[in-house]
Design a protein around this motif. Structure first.
Motif, PDB file in Angstrom:
ATOM      1  N   SER A 120       0.859  -1.181   0.000  1.00  0.00           N
ATOM      2  CA  SER A 120       0.000   0.000   0.000  1.00  0.00           C
ATOM      3  C   SER A 120       0.897   1.233   0.000  1.00  0.00           C
ATOM      4  O   SER A 120       1.649   1.466   0.952  1.00  0.00           O
ATOM      5  CB  SER A 120      -0.910   0.005   1.238  1.00  0.00           C
ATOM      6  N   ASN A 168      -8.047  -3.871  -2.217  1.00  0.00           N
ATOM      7  CA  ASN A 168      -8.750  -3.183  -1.129  1.00  0.00           C
ATOM      8  C   ASN A 168      -8.696  -3.953   0.186  1.00  0.00           C
ATOM      9  O   ASN A 168      -9.324  -3.549   1.168  1.00  0.00           O
ATOM     10  CB  ASN A 168     -10.207  -2.911  -1.522  1.00  0.00           C
ATOM     11  N   GLU A 197      -7.378  -4.759   3.680  1.00  0.00           N
ATOM     12  CA  GLU A 197      -6.693  -3.890   4.631  1.00  0.00           C
ATOM     13  C   GLU A 197      -6.310  -4.694   5.865  1.00  0.00           C
ATOM     14  O   GLU A 197      -6.815  -4.474   6.963  1.00  0.00           O
ATOM     15  CB  GLU A 197      -7.572  -2.696   4.994  1.00  0.00           C
TER      16      GLU A 197
END
Length: 568
Positions: free
Chosen positions: A151, A247, A249
């Motif tokens: 990320s 996406n 996390e």
């Protein structure tokens, strides 16, 4: 009408001809001298730390030093059937660079056998590895990591970084050849060998080249070979499991010691992690043409250095059987994917022949871990002999096998698992989950040098299939000093062209003679195609039927080689 060919020999499902006892030279995770190290972990908190836990079945004293000069860390003692924690200075002993020789090898020496567990701790990003003593390490390895999930925020890596592995020298002038499977952070190209020389106590970390998706690097399948024994660790600085979609996390550090190639096995039993919806498994091959059957999944084929990743649900405890040695690793999923409490961790699984009889282990009492568990695998006949903290356990059978498994909740702290039958053992894995946090590791096992001539996965028993017109290679493995076959040959492998029983005796230093045998079965399948003759004017068609009680599958081809269909 076109003539038809029918492939039959490799489709035969035959009864077993012979069962042999595979013998091994006993080595384990318990010992008196260890060299180990810590890879770079996620470090976003002031309470980041490196911790080791030492357990023993005996009263033991031990010292810890580091580096090529054995710089002292401290002297300690542990009482029988208890544990002692030691916190190490992470600023001194954690690796932070790629492809640089550092002086961060940690040396532990005890006066009685001990087990050593290493924890790289950071809030919501921890993992544990069981450490192997020097007699259980070797000079040839393949690496298992996971795909990085990076990320990036404002040009910096905010979450998730490199796959990585760490080498620790245990003797001076150790030449190590490394063949990375992807480009390294230091620019070493994939598939191109390079070498590094390590002295005793020196460390060398290799990290993958980090790129923004989709071209990140997974060092799984990298090959390591050295002229002296080395200790090897692998995993990820931090990643999600799975690494896609973007996406997700939930990142965690992954950290395990790599078992030497000699200790890989052919039969594994996998148990889901308790209170999780599913787990991922990676299966890595060491030889070309490896066939692997997962009872609840199907059959896969792998070549040397290749791996397959599969996902099994919480109800799919199963056996994995291969015709050549494989490595099997279990990964817990990111909490945002699984939906249950926990995050990624990595556990090296042991083959069924590497069981251990007695081990004291630690269920880590961390503020971030809410639930602790242990998975146990053993022969069904041995379950009544298993005691966890001196209490019996119950277990569930793996369908169609002689093995059973248990998933047991634990309290934090020190525990003991033993088999009261001194000639039998078990395999066990401890793990824990909290909010976006986990750890997992094998609590102890053997790393035996095992002599196993193998079997065909379609047989029950130690039998290999030989088709008409073929020859077959019988390979005892390259790990022994001497070989003597029943044919009189003295090489590590022989080629045979006739049915019969073949035996081999091997020797290796510090071990008794090892023996194994295998029956080579010459296949003579019976097949009839009905009708065997057909005459008609063009155009016309005919239904052909293949009739064989030996076959489990059929492949129809024209004489020109065009595939016309298959049937199970």
């Amino acid at each position: 009408m076109k003539k038809l060919l029918l492939a039959l020999c490799l489709g035969i499902l035959c009864p077993g001809i012979l069962w042999a006892t595979h013998e091994g030279c006993t080595r384990s995770t318990e010992g008196t001298e260890f060299w180990f190290g810590f890879m770079e972990g996620r470090n976003y908190n002031t309470n980041h730390s490196l911790r080791i836990t030492v357990t023993s079945s005996y009263d033991a004293s031990f010292t810890i030093t580091y580096g090529s000069n054995d710089t002292p860390v401290g002297s300690y003692s542990v009482s029988a059937n208890s544990s002692v924690p030691v916190i190490l200075d992470w600023t001194t002993l954690e690796s932070f660079n790629s492809e640089q020789i550092e002086n961060k090898g940690i040396h532990l020496v005890a006066d009685n056998p001990v087990n050593v567990y290493a924890l790289n701790y950071d809030n919501k990003s921890s993992d544990v590895a069981v450490i192997y003593p020097i007699e259980s390490i070797a000079d040839e390895y393949y690496i298992m990591c996971y795909q990085p999930h990076v990320s990036e925020q404002n040009g910096a890596y905010f979450n998730g970084r490199n796959s990585e592995f760490l080498l620790i020298g245990t003797e001076d002038n150790t030449e190590v050849e490394i063949i990375p499977s992807v480009e390294t952070s230091g620019g070493k190209p994939a598939g191109v060998p390079f070498t590094v020389t390590l002295q005793q106590g020196e460390s060398y970390q290799v990290q993958s080249l980090n790129r923004v998706l989709p071209n990140q690097g997974d060092l799984t399948g990298s090959y390591i070979r050295s002229n002296n024994p080395i200790a090897v660790y692998a995993g990820n600085l931090a990643t999600s499991v799975p690494s896609l979609p973007d996406n997700i996390e939930a990142w965690d550090h992954l950290y395990e010691q790599m078992p030497p190639l000699y200790s890989w096995g052919k039969e594994y039993y996998v148990v889901p992690m308790k209170d999780r919806e599913s787990d991922r498994y990676r299966i890595l091959a060491s030889e070309d043409g490896t066939t692997v059957r997962i009872d609840v999944y199907g059959t896969i084929n792998l070549d040397k250095g290749e791996f397959q990743e599969i996902e099994l649900t919480k109800d799919q405890a199963t056996r994995i059987l291969a015709d050549k040695p494989i490595l099997v690793v279990q990964f817990s999923l990111s909490e945002s994917v699984d939906g249950m409490l926990g995050d990624p961790s990595m556990i090296i699984l042991s083959s069924s022949v590497q069981s251990k009889n007695n081990v004291t282990f630690e269920a880590y009492n961390l503020a971030t871990i809410a639930n602790h568990y242990i998975n146990v695998v053993a022969l069904t006949s041995q379950v009544p002999n298993l005691l966890l903290d001196n209490s019996p356990i119950s277990a569930t059978e793996f369908t169609g096998t002689d093995y059973s498994y248990a998933q047991i909740s634990l309290t934090p702290g020190t525990h003991n698992l033993k088999n009261t039958d001194a000639n039998e053992g078990f395999l066990a894995y401890v793990y824990g989950f909290g909010s976006y946090e986990s750890f997992g590791y094998p609590v102890g096992f053997n790393l035996n040098v095992t002599l196993d001539l193998g079997e065909n996965i379609n047989f029950e028993g130690d039998t290999l299939l030989l088709c008409p017109g073929d020859t077959l290679t019988l390979d005892a493995g390259p790990y022994f000093d001497t070989y003597l076959w029943s044919t009189g040959e003295t090489t590590s492998s022989i080629r045979v062209a006739e049915e019969g029983l073949y035996k081999v005796t091997t020797t290796i230093s510090d071990c008794p003679e090892l023996h194994d045998s295998v029956y080579v079965y010459f296949a003579t399948p019976q097949l009839a195609v009905i009708p065997d003759r057909y005459y008609a004017c063009f155009p016309s068609e005919v239904t052909l039927e293949a009739n064989s009680s030996d076959a489990v599958s059929f492949l129809w081809e024209s004489i020109e080689g065009k595939e016309l269909g298959s049937e199970q």
